[in-house]
Structures are given as structure tokens and as C-alpha cells.
Design an enzyme around this catalytic site. Structure first.
Site, PDB file in Angstrom:
ATOM      1  N   ASP A  50       0.853  -1.187   0.000  1.00 24.35           N
ATOM      2  CA  ASP A  50       0.000   0.000   0.000  1.00 24.35           C
ATOM      3  C   ASP A  50       0.889   1.237   0.000  1.00 24.35           C
ATOM      4  O   ASP A  50       2.114   1.131   0.047  1.00 24.35           O
ATOM      5  CB  ASP A  50      -1.002  -0.014   1.157  1.00 24.35           C
ATOM      6  CG  ASP A  50      -0.370   0.244   2.526  1.00 24.35           C
ATOM      7  OD1 ASP A  50       0.846   0.550   2.590  1.00 24.35           O
ATOM      8  OD2 ASP A  50      -1.077   0.130   3.535  1.00 24.35           O
ATOM      9  N   ASP A  93      -4.871  -6.718   7.397  1.00 20.15           N
ATOM     10  CA  ASP A  93      -3.470  -6.556   7.785  1.00 20.15           C
ATOM     11  C   ASP A  93      -3.397  -5.839   9.115  1.00 20.15           C
ATOM     12  O   ASP A  93      -4.236  -4.989   9.437  1.00 20.15           O
ATOM     13  CB  ASP A  93      -2.670  -5.805   6.715  1.00 20.15           C
ATOM     14  CG  ASP A  93      -3.018  -4.328   6.626  1.00 20.15           C
ATOM     15  OD1 ASP A  93      -2.487  -3.543   7.429  1.00 20.15           O
ATOM     16  OD2 ASP A  93      -3.821  -3.957   5.746  1.00 20.15           O
TER      17      ASP A  93
END
Length: 426
Positions: free
Chosen positions: A96, A258
Site C-alpha cells: 500500500d 493486515d
């Protein structure tokens, strides 16, 4: 639900000496250290997430050094993390942009094209579109577009625009799954954003902005999102730290999440910093015993400089507490006697001449109670992970980074075993 561990260069020195509190001879940081999957011999997660904001680049300093950043881009994520497909089959590598690292900027510092280049260089299996985090969250239906601040709406629309560009460009990457990031200021706005991402072609969405939200708010957001998208579309929860509540979200079709929570709690949670399996099927927690290094602790050094504590006395109290902890662990000293010495050091560390004696005494009583539970139950003796096999009670000693991160690795192991058991029971 797949557990993706959000890494931030969390490794330990396998040759760390507990007795001398020193690293291995000629230790080379990172090169000689071991990640959780290396230290345990088996990954305590289904994949690893690496944030671009953590890695950094030549213009923006991340947690990586410049040399580490360049090597990461040159070698790729798997080689840098020593997380090969051959050694860890079916493992995943997510990426990300680390929106929190640029939260105060008007626009993200990254573009869809250079982010895809980052993912390509790293060999990521999955990667999130460029997003701009929105911190506001309205209860209920929430404000309309016309009612929210201009900056919020700009972040919202920019996140969708960048996601569209990202998805179009991602078609050039083979064996890569693009993930559209959902941001919004309400459940309704997040649901609409999710529907637009699906229209763009995404079949895997990453829900952002969850960190500050309470459980009911997360339920509202996920319920609205799921009702707005087809069942085939997968959901990922970005930075989901409320791990005890995970079972509540299975009905929303969450495919992955996550977090770094199990490792971070080892040294950031005041009480629940050592995980253990509960015979009833859940998790239970213990409190690690704080015996900081007398000559390294800033509070003790300050007291020594002011003359309120003698440095030799501090060192003597520290050594006595360590000896008592270890003797109690092998049943060579009664728990209460060991607690007397441990609390004597704790009291020297925390005592202040400010007239708040009653409050401190209550705190000491509470601290003694939680330490008594730890020493009496000896949870390390029930765990078969490498941290506890090699360290024993040292895993319950809140002291230095190498110790605390070892306890964090133990927490990852226990948490993942708990998840696997839940999956098998489903």
C-alpha cells in the site's frame, strides 16, 4: 480470513545473549537478524504487507535507510524480506502507499504510475491504489456531499480518480491483483465509493480509515459496503488492530486483513503484552514484568543526577530483581519473595516525592497482583514456540528491544495458531 502482517523492519538478533544483554559478535543489522518467519522456522501469517511510506524513496525518508530502500527496489520484496515462494508456498506480498505518512499533505506524493512501478520492482502479488485518508466518520446516514468540508470531498474524489487511473495501468502487470481503496466520511459515502470501484473493474477492495473507528462504526461501514457490491468482490481491512473482534466481521465476506497489533502490543500495551491460548478456544493475556536496564533508563538516570537515588543502589536493586525473577521461574524462590524484590525496583523507578503516596501504593498493589499471576502461572512453560523454548521467562521480561520484539514474535505465533484453529472449525 487471511492474516497479512504489516512489516516495518521488525526482526531480532538470533544470537542475542540474555545474560549479558548484548548482541551477537560482529552483528550486522538486518543481514544477521531474522524476521518472524525466519526465527520461528514457519511464517506466523499468510502474507506480508509492505508500505511504500515505510520503505521511502530518495525524496521522502521512510523507516528504511537509503541503502535498504535501494536494495529493496533492486532485489524485490521477497528477497529483501527473505520470504521466497519456495520456502513459503502460497504466501502473499501486499503493498500500500502508507496514506497515514502523508495525511497532512494536500495531495498524495505518489502517482498511480510510479506506485505500480514500485509494486512491479518489488514483485508484489497484490497492491492498493493510491488513496488519501479521511478521518471523519458520521454516525447514521451521514452528511451529504454538499455538507462535508471541501478538503474531505477533495480527498474522496481524488482517491476515486487515482483508483481509476491505477486500475487501467495495472493491466500491464502480469500475476498482479490491483486493490481499490475505499475511503469515506460515512457508511453511505463508503458504500458509494465501493460501488464505483467495482464499476471500474476491481474485484478486491481495501477498506481504509478503520484505525480510529469503533466496532459499531466498522460494522456500519462494512454492512453498507457489502450491500452495495456483488458477493464475488473480496474485501480487505487495512490496518485492522481490533483483533479480538475479528469473528464479528466474517459475515461481510472479509477475505483478508493486515495488522501489526500482536507484535506492537508486546511493548506498547501496558498489561496485555504476552498472548496465550485459552483452553476454551480464545486468547488470554499476561503482563510482562518490567525490569528496565538501570544504567540505560532515562527516568533512573535523571533520579541519579538529581541525587534522589544512588546509582549503585539502583544497579543493586536491578540485579536483585533479575535474580529473583529467574529463581522464581525455576521454582528456586517463592513467588512472593521474588515479587518483593521486583516491586522494590519498580518502586525505585516510579516513586516521586510529590505527596501522591496513596495513589502510588494502590498502583504498586495492582502491579504486584498482575505480576503474581504471570509468575504463578508460568505461561512460557506451556508454549512450544522458539521464543519460549529458548528464552523461557526471558520472554516475559519487559526490558530491551530484542527481548520485547521476541515477545512480539511469540504473540504473532499464538495469534496465528488461534486463527488457524478458527478456520479449521469453520
Amino acid at each position: 480470513m487471511k492474516f497479512i502482517y504489516a512489516d516495518a523492519l521488525d526482526f531480532v538478533d538470533p544470537n542475542f545473549d540474555f545474560a549479558t544483554e548484548s548482541n551477537g559478535l560482529k552483528r550486522n543489522v538486518h543481514h544477521d537478524d531474522e524476521y518472524p518467519h525466519e526465527f520461528l522456522g514457519k511464517a506466523p501469517y499468510d502474507g506480508i504487507l509492505v508500505s511504500r511510506g515505510v520503505v521511502g524513496d530518495v525524496l521522502r525518508q521512510g523507516k528504511y535507510t537509503l541503502a535498504q530502500m535501494m536494495r529493496f527496489r533492486r532485489e524485490g520484496a521477497r528477497r529483501f524480506l527473505r520470504y521466497s515462494e519456495a520456502d513459503y508456498p502460497d504466501s502473499l506480498v501486499f503493498g500500500d502507499c502508507g496514506a497515514f505518512t502523508y495525511r497532512n499533505e494536500r495531495v498524495p506524493p505518489y502517482t498511480p504510475s510510479d506506485t505500480l512501478e514500485f509494486y512491479a520492482d518489488g514483485g508484489f502479488t497484490h497492491g492498493c491504489s493510491v488513496d488519501h485518508i479521511i478521518f471523519d466518520f458520521d454516525e447514521g446516514k451521514g452528511r451529504s456531499r454538499e455538507e462535508v468540508p471541501r478538503e474531505t470531498l477533495e480527498r474522496y474524489e481524488l482517491t476515486l480518480q487515482l483508483a481509476s487511473e491505477f486500475h487501467s495501468a495495472s493491466k500491464l502487470l502480469p500475476d498482479f491483483t490491483p486493490m481499490g481503496v475505499v475511503q469515506g466520511w460515512s457508511a453511505t459515502s463508503m458504500a458509494w465509493a465501493a460501488s464505483q470501484l467495482v464499476r471500474m473493474g476491481y474485484d478486491y477492495l481495501a477498506v481504509g480509515g478503520l484505525v480510529p473507528l469503533k466496532i459499531p462504526q466498522i460494522h456500519a461501514a462494512l454492512s453498507a459496503i457489502r450491500s452495495a457490491i456483488p458477493p464475488r468482490v473480496k474485501l480487505h481491512l487495512l490496518g485492522f488492530g481490533k483483533i479480538e473482534s475479528l469473528p464479528e466481521f466474517e459475515d461481510y465476506g472479509v477475505a483478508s486483513f493486515d495488522t501489526t497489533s500482536p507484535l506492537l502490543r508486546a511493548f506498547k500495551d501496558a498489561e496485555k503484552n504476552y498472548f496465550a491460548r485459552d483452553p476454551a478456544g480464545g486468547l488470554r493475556y499476561y503482563t510482562a514484568i518490567r525490569i528496565p536496564q538501570a544504567l540505560e533508563n532515562n527516568r533512573l538516570k535523571s533520579k541519579a543526577r538529581s541525587g534522589s537515588l544512588n546509582q549503585e543502589e539502583i544497579v543493586s536493586l536491578e540485579e536483585s530483581a533479575l535474580h529473583a525473577l529467574r529463581q522464581s521461574a525455576i521454582n528456586a524462590m517463592p513467588v512472593e519473595d521474588a515479587l518483593d524484590r521486583i516491586i522494590a525496583y519498580w518502586k525505585a523507578l516510579n516513586w516521586e516525592s510529590d505527596g501522591k503516596v496513596p495513589r502510588l501504593e494502590r498502583t504498586i498493589t495492582k502491579q504486584r497482583d498482575v505480576y503474581r499471576r504471570t509468575l504463578s502461572n508460568q505461561p512460557w512453560a506451556e508454549c512450544d514456540c522458539r521464543v519460549c523454548r529458548e528464552g523461557g521467562v526471558e520472554a516475559l521480561l519487559f526490558r530491551s528491544s530484542n527481548r520485547n520484539k521476541r515477545r512480539g514474535i511469540h504473540n504473532l505465533y499464538v495469534f496465528y495458531q488461534h486463527l488457524l484453529e478458527q478456520r479449521n472449525a469453520a
